[in-house]
Design a protein around this motif. Structure first.
Motif, PDB file in Angstrom:
ATOM      1  N   GLY A  97       0.816  -1.207   0.000  1.00  0.00           N
ATOM      2  CA  GLY A  97       0.000   0.000   0.000  1.00  0.00           C
ATOM      3  C   GLY A  97       0.853   1.263   0.000  1.00  0.00           C
ATOM      4  O   GLY A  97       0.330   2.375  -0.028  1.00  0.00           O
ATOM      5  N   GLY A  98       2.167   1.102  -0.009  1.00  0.00           N
ATOM      6  CA  GLY A  98       3.077   2.254   0.025  1.00  0.00           C
ATOM      7  C   GLY A  98       3.201   2.935  -1.332  1.00  0.00           C
ATOM      8  O   GLY A  98       2.804   2.392  -2.365  1.00  0.00           O
ATOM      9  N   LEU A  99       3.757   4.156  -1.289  1.00  0.00           N
ATOM     10  CA  LEU A  99       3.968   4.935  -2.515  1.00  0.00           C
ATOM     11  C   LEU A  99       5.468   5.119  -2.754  1.00  0.00           C
ATOM     12  O   LEU A  99       6.182   5.638  -1.896  1.00  0.00           O
ATOM     13  N   VAL A 100       5.925   4.692  -3.933  1.00  0.00           N
ATOM     14  CA  VAL A 100       7.310   4.935  -4.361  1.00  0.00           C
ATOM     15  C   VAL A 100       7.273   6.144  -5.292  1.00  0.00           C
ATOM     16  O   VAL A 100       6.444   6.190  -6.212  1.00  0.00           O
ATOM     17  N   VAL A 101       8.125   7.131  -5.053  1.00  0.00           N
ATOM     18  CA  VAL A 101       8.194   8.296  -5.931  1.00  0.00           C
ATOM     19  C   VAL A 101       9.605   8.385  -6.492  1.00  0.00           C
ATOM     20  O   VAL A 101      10.583   8.214  -5.764  1.00  0.00           O
ATOM     21  N   MET A 102       9.698   8.614  -7.797  1.00  0.00           N
ATOM     22  CA  MET A 102      11.011   8.779  -8.428  1.00  0.00           C
ATOM     23  C   MET A 102      11.042  10.080  -9.230  1.00  0.00           C
ATOM     24  O   MET A 102      10.158  10.336 -10.039  1.00  0.00           O
ATOM     25  N   SER A 103      12.091  10.876  -8.989  1.00  0.00           N
ATOM     26  CA  SER A 103      12.286  12.113  -9.733  1.00  0.00           C
ATOM     27  C   SER A 103      13.303  11.884 -10.850  1.00  0.00           C
ATOM     28  O   SER A 103      14.356  11.286 -10.626  1.00  0.00           O
ATOM     29  N   VAL A 104      12.962  12.327 -12.067  1.00  0.00           N
ATOM     30  CA  VAL A 104      13.836  12.120 -13.240  1.00  0.00           C
ATOM     31  C   VAL A 104      14.260  13.496 -13.775  1.00  0.00           C
ATOM     32  O   VAL A 104      13.415  14.371 -13.955  1.00  0.00           O
ATOM     33  N   PRO A 105      15.563  13.682 -14.036  1.00  0.00           N
ATOM     34  CA  PRO A 105      16.058  15.010 -14.432  1.00  0.00           C
ATOM     35  C   PRO A 105      15.896  15.266 -15.937  1.00  0.00           C
ATOM     36  O   PRO A 105      15.578  14.351 -16.692  1.00  0.00           O
ATOM     37  N   PRO A 106      16.139  16.510 -16.355  1.00  0.00           N
ATOM     38  CA  PRO A 106      16.204  16.763 -17.798  1.00  0.00           C
ATOM     39  C   PRO A 106      17.455  16.122 -18.406  1.00  0.00           C
ATOM     40  O   PRO A 106      18.371  15.743 -17.684  1.00  0.00           O
ATOM     41  N   ASN A 107      17.511  16.021 -19.733  1.00  0.00           N
ATOM     42  CA  ASN A 107      18.712  15.526 -20.422  1.00  0.00           C
ATOM     43  C   ASN A 107      19.835  16.555 -20.292  1.00  0.00           C
ATOM     44  O   ASN A 107      19.543  17.718 -20.128  1.00  0.00           O
ATOM     45  N   PRO A 108      21.115  16.168 -20.409  1.00  0.00           N
ATOM     46  CA  PRO A 108      21.572  14.787 -20.577  1.00  0.00           C
ATOM     47  C   PRO A 108      21.924  14.156 -19.234  1.00  0.00           C
ATOM     48  O   PRO A 108      22.276  14.847 -18.287  1.00  0.00           O
ATOM     49  N   TYR A 109      21.827  12.845 -19.179  1.00  0.00           N
ATOM     50  CA  TYR A 109      22.262  12.102 -17.997  1.00  0.00           C
ATOM     51  C   TYR A 109      22.625  10.691 -18.434  1.00  0.00           C
ATOM     52  O   TYR A 109      22.291  10.275 -19.552  1.00  0.00           O
ATOM     53  N   ARG A 110      23.334   9.977 -17.555  1.00  0.00           N
ATOM     54  CA  ARG A 110      23.757   8.605 -17.833  1.00  0.00           C
ATOM     55  C   ARG A 110      22.530   7.717 -18.065  1.00  0.00           C
ATOM     56  O   ARG A 110      21.588   7.765 -17.296  1.00  0.00           O
ATOM     57  N   CYS A 111      22.574   6.912 -19.131  1.00  0.00           N
ATOM     58  CA  CYS A 111      21.558   5.888 -19.412  1.00  0.00           C
ATOM     59  C   CYS A 111      20.158   6.473 -19.586  1.00  0.00           C
ATOM     60  O   CYS A 111      19.318   6.365 -18.685  1.00  0.00           O
ATOM     61  N   PRO A 112      19.882   7.082 -20.754  1.00  0.00           N
ATOM     62  CA  PRO A 112      18.583   7.748 -20.949  1.00  0.00           C
ATOM     63  C   PRO A 112      17.351   6.881 -20.646  1.00  0.00           C
ATOM     64  O   PRO A 112      16.402   7.384 -20.037  1.00  0.00           O
ATOM     65  N   PRO A 113      17.301   5.579 -21.021  1.00  0.00           N
ATOM     66  CA  PRO A 113      16.093   4.811 -20.682  1.00  0.00           C
ATOM     67  C   PRO A 113      16.120   4.242 -19.269  1.00  0.00           C
ATOM     68  O   PRO A 113      15.139   3.619 -18.838  1.00  0.00           O
ATOM     69  N   GLY A 114      17.213   4.432 -18.536  1.00  0.00           N
ATOM     70  CA  GLY A 114      17.386   3.803 -17.222  1.00  0.00           C
ATOM     71  C   GLY A 114      16.267   4.071 -16.224  1.00  0.00           C
ATOM     72  O   GLY A 114      15.803   3.141 -15.550  1.00  0.00           O
ATOM     73  N   PRO A 115      15.794   5.333 -16.098  1.00  0.00           N
ATOM     74  CA  PRO A 115      14.744   5.598 -15.106  1.00  0.00           C
ATOM     75  C   PRO A 115      13.457   4.824 -15.401  1.00  0.00           C
ATOM     76  O   PRO A 115      12.749   4.411 -14.473  1.00  0.00           O
ATOM     77  N   TYR A 116      13.172   4.628 -16.681  1.00  0.00           N
ATOM     78  CA  TYR A 116      11.907   4.003 -17.082  1.00  0.00           C
ATOM     79  C   TYR A 116      11.984   2.495 -16.929  1.00  0.00           C
ATOM     80  O   TYR A 116      10.987   1.848 -16.595  1.00  0.00           O
ATOM     81  N   GLU A 117      13.178   1.944 -17.168  1.00  0.00           N
ATOM     82  CA  GLU A 117      13.382   0.528 -16.872  1.00  0.00           C
ATOM     83  C   GLU A 117      13.269   0.302 -15.362  1.00  0.00           C
ATOM     84  O   GLU A 117      12.648  -0.659 -14.905  1.00  0.00           O
ATOM     85  N   ARG A 118      13.844   1.212 -14.594  1.00  0.00           N
ATOM     86  CA  ARG A 118      13.778   1.070 -13.135  1.00  0.00           C
ATOM     87  C   ARG A 118      12.323   1.125 -12.657  1.00  0.00           C
ATOM     88  O   ARG A 118      11.903   0.315 -11.839  1.00  0.00           O
ATOM     89  N   ALA A 119      11.585   2.111 -13.176  1.00  0.00           N
ATOM     90  CA  ALA A 119      10.176   2.226 -12.783  1.00  0.00           C
ATOM     91  C   ALA A 119       9.431   0.940 -13.122  1.00  0.00           C
ATOM     92  O   ALA A 119       8.630   0.437 -12.327  1.00  0.00           O
ATOM     93  N   SER A 120       9.720   0.389 -14.315  1.00  0.00           N
ATOM     94  CA  SER A 120       9.056  -0.847 -14.746  1.00  0.00           C
ATOM     95  C   SER A 120       9.361  -1.995 -13.794  1.00  0.00           C
ATOM     96  O   SER A 120       8.455  -2.722 -13.368  1.00  0.00           O
ATOM     97  N   LEU A 121      10.632  -2.174 -13.467  1.00  0.00           N
ATOM     98  CA  LEU A 121      11.004  -3.328 -12.645  1.00  0.00           C
ATOM     99  C   LEU A 121      10.542  -3.165 -11.204  1.00  0.00           C
ATOM    100  O   LEU A 121      10.217  -4.155 -10.531  1.00  0.00           O
ATOM    101  N   ILE A 122      10.492  -1.925 -10.729  1.00  0.00           N
ATOM    102  CA  ILE A 122       9.921  -1.710  -9.393  1.00  0.00           C
ATOM    103  C   ILE A 122       8.434  -2.042  -9.424  1.00  0.00           C
ATOM    104  O   ILE A 122       7.905  -2.694  -8.520  1.00  0.00           O
ATOM    105  N   ALA A 123       7.757  -1.626 -10.501  1.00  0.00           N
ATOM    106  CA  ALA A 123       6.330  -1.970 -10.643  1.00  0.00           C
ATOM    107  C   ALA A 123       6.146  -3.483 -10.683  1.00  0.00           C
ATOM    108  O   ALA A 123       5.197  -4.020 -10.111  1.00  0.00           O
ATOM    109  N   TRP A 124       7.040  -4.162 -11.355  1.00  0.00           N
ATOM    110  CA  TRP A 124       7.001  -5.631 -11.403  1.00  0.00           C
ATOM    111  C   TRP A 124       7.094  -6.231  -9.990  1.00  0.00           C
ATOM    112  O   TRP A 124       6.344  -7.124  -9.623  1.00  0.00           O
TER     113      TRP A 124
END
Lengths: 413, 84
Positions: free
Chosen positions: A166-193
């Motif tokens: 029932g908890g809430l995970v919050v992730m903040s993603v910065p503007p470009n450029p940063y290391r591994c552009p798809p990384g935050p979205y993969e992380r969000a996906s796997l946390i959701a999994w």
């Protein structure tokens, strides 16, 4: 005289003055995917290479999102330098503290000066502490970034495990450029999994400072299919940009409101590793402009920059790109040391992401120098098809696994 | 010294031909050993052309080979074929 010039023209590593050494010396700073590759390939070209890396163990970022979701052990991310040393690279486990670009030497943490003929910087990223208001080094113990793999990765894993259903995970993603552009979205996906399988009443909220991101449609299709109601992405236009965090209360503030997290993640603003800044190779953007043929710094002659720290035009900041750039840079530096003209390169990037353990897709690109910038060749590259059958998602997830095994064997094995 | 030494060194350099543009990226996925290193050059060129035309199905190779001309692909295949 004529004879000497003749021999030099043949591309031989001969001294440039009568008293000089026969073997040119290159120092490489940073033992990640870029630097470790560069040192090895220089050595194979007969160049003396010293690799400066403070850590005895490298912890790889690609696939570390699966450590966070509990699918993988951190040990699978760890690599040593023994094979690189055995190949004849002089591996020095010390930090570079300064660079004398006029006198051509690097000073390391114990005060030793190491001279070089050419220097390669592959320092990766540094986090800009305070670049997001409220996010300093101490805050990272409460709100992990896990954007440099290791203890931070494990910290985030522990926090997710401790979070009640029932908890809430919050992730903040910065503007470009940063290391591994798809990384935050993969992380969000796997946390959701992870949440879906272990804490199904929970939710992850992604607050983004961008409206578009890498592999966006592929991720969004997967989210709709796999994580309805469980993963919410808020774009810049919808008020997703986080302007301040409070580590004490785990609060993320946007321009429109605030969100109190049970587990908070900050993908922080970044710049080139500190030694690139100290060497004068970084410009006001915090990253390093380079020549796309040799990766030589536009700002400091004799210094080359590759990997995440470099402004590599259209190439993303990925491990694959750093490895590909390192091989091109090693050949270019070897050619320059022989007195040859480096050949115009062609570079490839391939990057796999997963939206779930057996759900993979990729983006690829082919790059060449155009008007002094690495530019993507039109008509090539792109992402996996949106309408690919499930079998292809499974296949690409497995190709991603194989890629990690292969590239880490090339760099560290 | 030099005439003879110069010829010897030139021979060494000829043996270690530099990678043609793009070739060094391949090992990022395929590694620097078999199956690509030492693979028959003609067969490799046929595969690469097949990826480009779509006659040979692929996930990512079709997208990558479109960044190269046919002579460039032949040069890459020849270089990898000569490795072991």
């Amino acid at each position: 005289m004529i004879r000497r010039r003749h021999v030099l023209a043949a591309g031989v590593t001969l001294p440039f003055t009568a008293t000089a050494r026969v073997t040119p010396r290159v120092v490489v700073i940073g033992g990640g995917f870029g630097g470790a590759t560069a040192a090895r390939f220089l050595r194979r070209n007969g160049v003396s290479a010293t690799l400066l890396e403070p850590n005895a163990t490298f912890v790889a970022c690609p696939f570390s999102n699966a450590v966070i979701s509990g699918e993988r052990r951190l040990d699978a991310q760890k690599f040593g330098y023994a094979a690189i040393a055995a190949e004849g690279v002089k591996v020095v486990h010390a930090a570079a503290t300064s660079v004398d670009t006029n006198g051509k030497s690097v000073t390391v943490s114990d005060g030793t000066k190491i001279p070089y003929d050419r220097l390669i910087l592959s320092p990766g990223i540094d986090i800009i502490w305070g670049g997001l208001e409220g996010y300093d080094e101490a805050a990272a113990a409460r709100l992990p970034h896990a954007w440099q793999a290791g203890e931070q990765t494990l910290l985030l894993r522990r926090q997710l495990e401790a979070m009640p259903d029932g908890g809430l995970v919050v992730m903040s993603v910065p503007p470009n450029p940063y290391r591994c552009p798809p990384g935050p979205y993969e992380r969000a996906s796997l946390i959701a999994w992870y949440l879906k399988s272990h804490k199904p009443r929970s939710k992850i909220l992604v607050l983004d400072a961008k409206d578009v991101f890498s592999k966006q449609k592929l991720f969004q299709n997967a989210w709709k299919q796999l994580y309805p109601g469980l993963l919410e992405w808020v774009s810049l236009s919808d008020g997703g940009k986080v302007v301040r965090v409070d580590p004490a209360s785990l609060t993320f503030e946007t321009e429109f409101g605030s969100h109190k997290a049970d587990v908070g993640i900050v993908v922080p603003p970044q710049r080139a590793g500190a030694i690139a800044v100290l060497s004068g190779a970084a410009d006001r953007s915090g990253w390093c402009p380079i020549d796309p043929v040799t990766f030589e710094s536009r700002l400091v002659p004799g210094v080359h920059v590759l990997g995440d720290a470099a402004i590599a035009g259209a190439m993303p900041k990925s491990a694959f790109a750093a490895n590909a750039q390192a091989k091109v840079c090693a050949d270019a530096v070897s050619a320059l040391l022989r007195g040859d003209k480096p050949e115009e390169p062609r570079l490839i990037n391939t990057c796999y992401s997963v939206a779930a353990p057996e759900y993979g897709f990729s983006v690829a690109g082919v790059y060449r120098p155009v008007n002094g910038m690495l530019t993507e060749i039109e008509g090539a590259g792109g992402t996996s098809p949106l309408d690919a059958p499930e079998t292809q998602r499974v296949q690409e997830a497995r190709y991603g696994d194989r890629w990690f095994q292969t590239i880490t064997a090339e760099v560290f094995g | 010294m030099t005439g003879r030494a110069g010829i010897g060194l030139m021979l060494i350099l000829a043996a270690a031909a530099p990678a043609p543009p793009g070739a060094s990226s391949c090992s990022g996925c395929h590694g620097a050993e078999a199956p690509i290193a030492g693979h028959d050059a003609k067969e490799m060129t046929e595969s690469l052309n097949g990826y480009r035309s779509g006659a040979r199905p692929s996930t990512v190779m079709g997208r990558i080979v479109k960044g190269f001309t046919e002579p460039e692909l032949i040069a890459i295949a020849d270089w990898w074929a000569a490795r072991k």
